[in-house]
Design a protein around this motif. Structure first.
Motif, short mmCIF file in Angstrom:
data_model
loop_
_atom_site.label_atom_id
_atom_site.label_comp_id
_atom_site.label_asym_id
_atom_site.label_seq_id
_atom_site.Cartn_x
_atom_site.Cartn_y
_atom_site.Cartn_z
N VAL A 70 -9.30 13.84 25.96
CA VAL A 70 -9.52 12.54 26.33
C VAL A 70 -9.34 11.75 25.21
N HIS A 71 -8.62 10.38 25.21
CA HIS A 71 -8.56 9.51 23.80
C HIS A 71 -9.98 9.01 23.51
N ALA A 72 -10.18 9.32 22.11
CA ALA A 72 -11.27 9.45 21.50
C ALA A 72 -11.80 7.92 20.64
N GLY A 73 -10.34 7.87 20.12
CA GLY A 73 -10.06 6.73 19.07
C GLY A 73 -9.05 6.82 18.16
N SER A 74 -8.95 6.09 17.04
CA SER A 74 -7.98 6.46 16.24
C SER A 74 -8.43 6.18 14.81
N LEU A 75 -7.70 6.67 13.75
CA LEU A 75 -8.09 6.67 12.46
C LEU A 75 -6.76 6.60 11.55
N TYR A 128 -14.60 3.41 13.72
CA TYR A 128 -14.52 3.02 15.10
C TYR A 128 -14.03 1.55 15.54
N LEU A 129 -14.63 0.77 14.92
CA LEU A 129 -14.61 -0.76 14.88
C LEU A 129 -13.31 -1.36 14.48
N TYR A 130 -12.91 -0.69 13.08
CA TYR A 130 -11.75 -1.10 12.48
C TYR A 130 -10.51 -0.72 13.27
N SER A 131 -10.62 0.50 13.89
CA SER A 131 -9.70 0.68 14.90
C SER A 131 -9.46 -0.05 15.98
N ALA A 132 -10.82 -0.52 16.55
CA ALA A 132 -10.67 -1.39 17.63
C ALA A 132 -10.02 -2.69 17.28
N ALA A 133 -10.19 -3.18 15.94
CA ALA A 133 -9.74 -4.56 15.41
C ALA A 133 -8.32 -4.28 15.31
N GLU A 134 -7.89 -3.19 14.76
CA GLU A 134 -6.30 -3.14 14.67
C GLU A 134 -5.65 -3.11 16.05
N THR A 135 -6.03 -2.96 17.28
CA THR A 135 -5.28 -3.00 18.34
C THR A 135 -5.21 -4.29 18.64
N LEU A 136 -5.63 -5.23 17.95
CA LEU A 136 -5.49 -6.63 18.36
C LEU A 136 -4.36 -7.17 17.11
N GLY A 137 -4.00 -6.25 16.45
CA GLY A 137 -2.64 -6.58 15.72
C GLY A 137 -2.87 -6.95 14.20
N ASN A 190 0.64 -1.04 0.02
CA ASN A 190 0.00 0.06 -0.07
C ASN A 190 0.98 1.24 -0.13
N SER A 191 0.58 2.00 -0.41
CA SER A 191 0.07 3.57 -0.04
C SER A 191 -0.65 3.37 1.21
N GLY A 192 -0.60 2.14 2.15
CA GLY A 192 -1.40 2.35 3.36
C GLY A 192 -0.89 3.69 4.11
N TRP A 193 -2.01 4.07 4.84
CA TRP A 193 -1.91 5.33 5.37
C TRP A 193 -1.71 5.01 6.79
N PRO A 194 -0.79 5.45 7.74
CA PRO A 194 -0.39 5.29 9.08
C PRO A 194 -1.81 5.59 9.86
N LEU A 195 -1.47 5.12 11.09
CA LEU A 195 -2.64 5.18 12.33
C LEU A 195 -2.30 6.15 13.16
N TRP A 196 -3.17 7.05 13.38
CA TRP A 196 -3.02 8.19 14.35
C TRP A 196 -3.95 7.92 15.50
N GLU A 197 -3.49 8.61 16.70
CA GLU A 197 -4.67 8.35 17.78
C GLU A 197 -5.30 9.87 17.98
N VAL A 198 -6.59 9.78 18.40
CA VAL A 198 -6.92 11.08 18.37
C VAL A 198 -7.65 11.67 19.89
N ASN A 228 -9.26 14.67 9.40
CA ASN A 228 -10.24 13.35 9.62
C ASN A 228 -10.79 13.38 10.77
N ALA A 229 -9.93 13.64 11.85
CA ALA A 229 -10.49 13.50 13.29
C ALA A 229 -11.33 14.46 13.56
N ARG A 230 -11.49 15.59 13.17
CA ARG A 230 -12.70 16.71 13.16
C ARG A 230 -13.95 16.17 12.18
N ASP A 231 -13.77 15.48 11.44
CA ASP A 231 -14.89 14.82 10.62
C ASP A 231 -15.44 13.75 11.26
#
Lengths: 97, 329, 286
Positions: A24-29, B97-106, A5-13, A40-43
């Motif tokens: 507060v941690h809300a999730g990732s994208l 949200y769910l893909y994010s949760a799944a990703e934390t499992l590796g 990929n062109s896989g885009w890296p993971l970010w914590e929001v 993207n986090a805003r959206d």
């Protein structure tokens, strides 16, 4: 990133829901870079007025404690009751103390 | 992570001391109904089962966008268009949200996505039924989202922390989804004869597939027992189906419409709702790819993914260029 | 299960993300409020609101088809947000215009014929590939941002109020388009070529955005003469394209008269799809 990929890296929001509160941690994208990650986090995480401020951190940059080291890291404060006001019972009933 | 026991014997026999300690901690956490977090030791089977469940759930949200997205451009009022657009967009959010949760499992998201596109991963079979009329937007909201919520609320307490947290967010957002669906049907039911007919027809088509969303009867659900022991699942398929059918049996009266199940009744003696036999062979067929629109749904995902490849590459290339620029400077 | 039940049951097991999922609708001006307001616009202002509303509506209709088709899920959501914003603006402007004729937003959206629409040709152009959509967004959102900024001072209070909300949103659309123009322009050879092509095929419809018409003489301070926005628009888009390694295309201008009831060929298809259900059930409530 693997080469498929062109896989885009993971970010914590992290979202601050209103002034005076912590982020507060809300999730990732996923996003190609930090500028897009912020947008993207805003959206994704503030569609319902959830926030007034955002922090974005590249997931790889997070330094985390080792869950296996729970004992040496987090159990030492147990038993140190004297760090808590409730330990001091003799002064109970004294005003403004 | 865990050494595989090829002989198929007692797994604990081959665990290293560190792994045994990890397993003891895992068991203790589950026993006290606390939460497992991503970096904790966990049995491979737990990791695998959760990755499968969470990613299937994510895939369902993403594929589930299609039947409703199909009606955004034709929504019969601007207000309904806005609501529907917001709802379908939420589903993309829930998928994320769910893909994010799944990703934390590796397992990274592109691998999960590849499983979906190649047809190896499953998703909720309900989305392999077509959304032919506007009333289907109502029936999907009321029955499909309703069933999903009944399934999902207990998952907010799933033993895997990131899954539970994602579900809390999803459930809060979904509550509007079900209501807007019910209101679409209510509006139709109180409208012209043609509208009323449209609403009844949609309920007739979605009732049985919605009940099947809870999965096979308890006796035929092999994964359920383990999942309950791990405190991922909290109620059995039949328990959840019972709760749901009881709720909609009352709600349909408000609509002034009927469920296509004339024999549906509450049996005082057993304390259970008795509903019609569901066609489990049909479910098996749909799951194995032979539903009305399986092929169409997957192809749409493949197309979007393929057509977006040059965009993802461009963005990644730009990011790499900018990173180099920063290094040089 | 009611929304209340869910909230209650969620609370009961300690919602760890409560502070990040606090939900409030806010208190912005909504189309529903405009539809019941007491003051109707005069004919000229109504015609003006109709134009602004039509542009936003057709753009929203176009953008909405990206939802479930974006190059990445995050982008489905971003384009969905933009489409929703545009639809919101359309509803506000159309609700306001409708007051002048004792109609509703839906009467205007669903029961006018092609030649009664006043949308610019640029917003009628097909989505094409992602780059075409971004190029169209860049062209339109810079224009809308300049326009709505000026309309904050409109002598018509409702137009000014609608723009007060809309201007912040189109500012975000503009930023989104700029970010993607940079990435596609500077990303790969392929993306740059696609972006150049997209700009070329859309550029003929740029000039129409800035055409004045007799309506503006009557509008006075309620409206903004689009010709007065051209210099600022040129400056801004030239700077963005230059940062993105792209150029202003040398293509000429098309003879397009969307404002005068001469829609593009696409419009018939757009309306056929948008209006089909509403027209099948005239008078029905949804």
């Amino acid at each position: 990133m693997s080469e498929i990929n062109s896989g885009w890296p993971l970010w914590e929001v992290f979202v601050r829901s209103s002034r005076g509160l912590s982020h507060v941690h809300a999730g990732s994208l996923h996003a190609p870079d930090k500028d897009m990650a912020l947008r993207n986090a805003r959206d994704l995480y503030t569609r319902r007025n959830e926030g007034v401020s955002l922090w974005i951190v590249n997931s790889n940059d997070i330094v985390a404690s080792d869950p296996d080291a729970k004992g040496q890291f987090f159990e030492s404060p147990q038993g140190k009751d004297y760090r808590h006001a409730t330990y001091y019972t003799k002064s109970e009933g004294v005003k403004h103390l | 992570m865990a050494a595989q026991n090829e002989s198929g014997g007692n797994l604990s026999a081959v665990l290293s001391p560190e792994e045994q300690a990890g397993k003891d901690r895992f068991d203790a956490i589950i026993a006290e109904d606390s939460r497992i977090e991503p970096r904790d030791w966990m049995p491979e089977a737990y990791r695998k089962s959760l990755t499968r469940q969470i990613s299937q759930h994510a895939h369902s949200e993403i594929i589930g966008m299609q039947p409703e997205a199909n009606w955004i451009t034709r929504a019969p009022s601007l207000k309904r268009k806005a609501i529907l657009m917001a709802k379908v967009q939420d589903e993309a959010g829930h998928g994320l949200y769910l893909y994010s949760a799944a990703e934390t499992l590796g397992t990274p998201r592109d691998v999960l996505n590849e499983q979906l596109l190649s047809g190896r991963a499953k998703y909720s079979s309900i989305f392999n039924y077509p959304a032919r009329s506007w009333a289907d937007m109502g029936a999907i909201g009321w029955l499909v989202d309703g069933a999903a919520i009944a399934n999902q609320v207990p998952l907010c307490r799933a033993s895997y922390g990131p899954y539970g947290r994602a579900m809390v967010r999803v459930c809060k957002e979904e509550s509007f989804h079900q209501r807007q669906g019910f209101e679409i049907l209510l509006e139709l039911a109180q409208g012209t004869e043609a509208q009323k007919k449209m609403a009844q027809d949609a309920i007739n088509r979605f009732y049985a597939p919605a009940l099947m969303m809870f999965g096979p009867p308890d006796g035929d659900s092999p994964n359920s027992k383990q999942s309950m022991e791990w405190r991922v699942k909290r109620f059995s398929n039949d328990e959840l189906r019972q709760r749901f059918v009881g709720m909609i049996a009352e709600q349909v009266k408000v609509l002034g419409l009927t469920l296509p199940d004339p024999g549906l009744h509450f049996d005082e003696e057993s304390g259970k709702w008795i509903h019609k036999e569901l066609d489990w062979e049909e479910l098996t067929e749909v799951i194995s790819g032979n539903g009305p629109v399986n092929s169409q749904r997957l192809e749409r995902r493949r197309e979007a993914h393929a057509e977006g490849a040059w965009v993802r590459e461009a963005a990644a290339a730009y990011a790499a260029k900018m990173a180099r620029k920063t290094e040089v400077a | 299960m009611s929304a209340h039940d869910i909230d209650h049951s969620l609370d009961s097991f300690g919602d760890t993300s409560a502070s990040a999922t606090r939900v409030t609708p806010g208190n912005a001006l909504r189309p529903e409020d405009i539809a019941i307001q007491q003051t109707a616009p005069g004919e000229d202002v109504a015609q003006y609101a109709l134009r602004l509303g039509d542009d936003a509506l057709i753009l929203a209709q176009r953008l909405s088809t990206w939802i479930s088709r974006g190059p990445e899920l995050e982008e489905d959501i971003a384009l969905g947000n933009i489409a929703l914003d545009q639809l919101g603006h359309a509803r506000s402007f159309l609700s306001y215009a409708a007051l002048a004729w004792d109609k509703t937003e839906d009467d205007l959206a669903y029961f006018r014929e092609e030649e009664e629409f006043t949308a610019l040709h640029i917003v009628q152009q097909p989505n094409g590939h992602f780059g075409t959509t971004i190029a169209r967004q860049l062209i339109v959102s810079i224009f809308q941002h300049l326009l709505y900024t000026r309309l904050l001072d409109s002598s018509d209070e409702t137009i000014a109020a609608i723009c007060a909300k809309a201007v912040k949103e189109v500012d975000y659309h503009r930023d989104h388009a700029i970010q993607w123009t940079l990435r596609l322009g500077l990303g790969t050879e392929e993306s740059a070529a696609k972006m150049r092509h997209a700009l070329e095929i859309l550029w003929p419809y740029v000039a129409e955005m800035f055409k004045d018409e007799p309506l503006y003489d009557a509008l006075g301070d309620a409206g903004v003469r689009p010709s007065t926005l051209r210099a600022a628009w040129d400056e801004e888009i030239t700077a963005v394209l230059s940062d993105a390694g792209l150029e202003i295309p040398k293509t000429g201008s098309a003879m397009s008269f969307g404002r005068q009831g001469e829609p593009s060929e696409y419009m018939g298809f757009i309306l056929a799809e948008m209006q089909v259900l509403a027209r099948k059930h005239p008078g029905a409530s949804w």
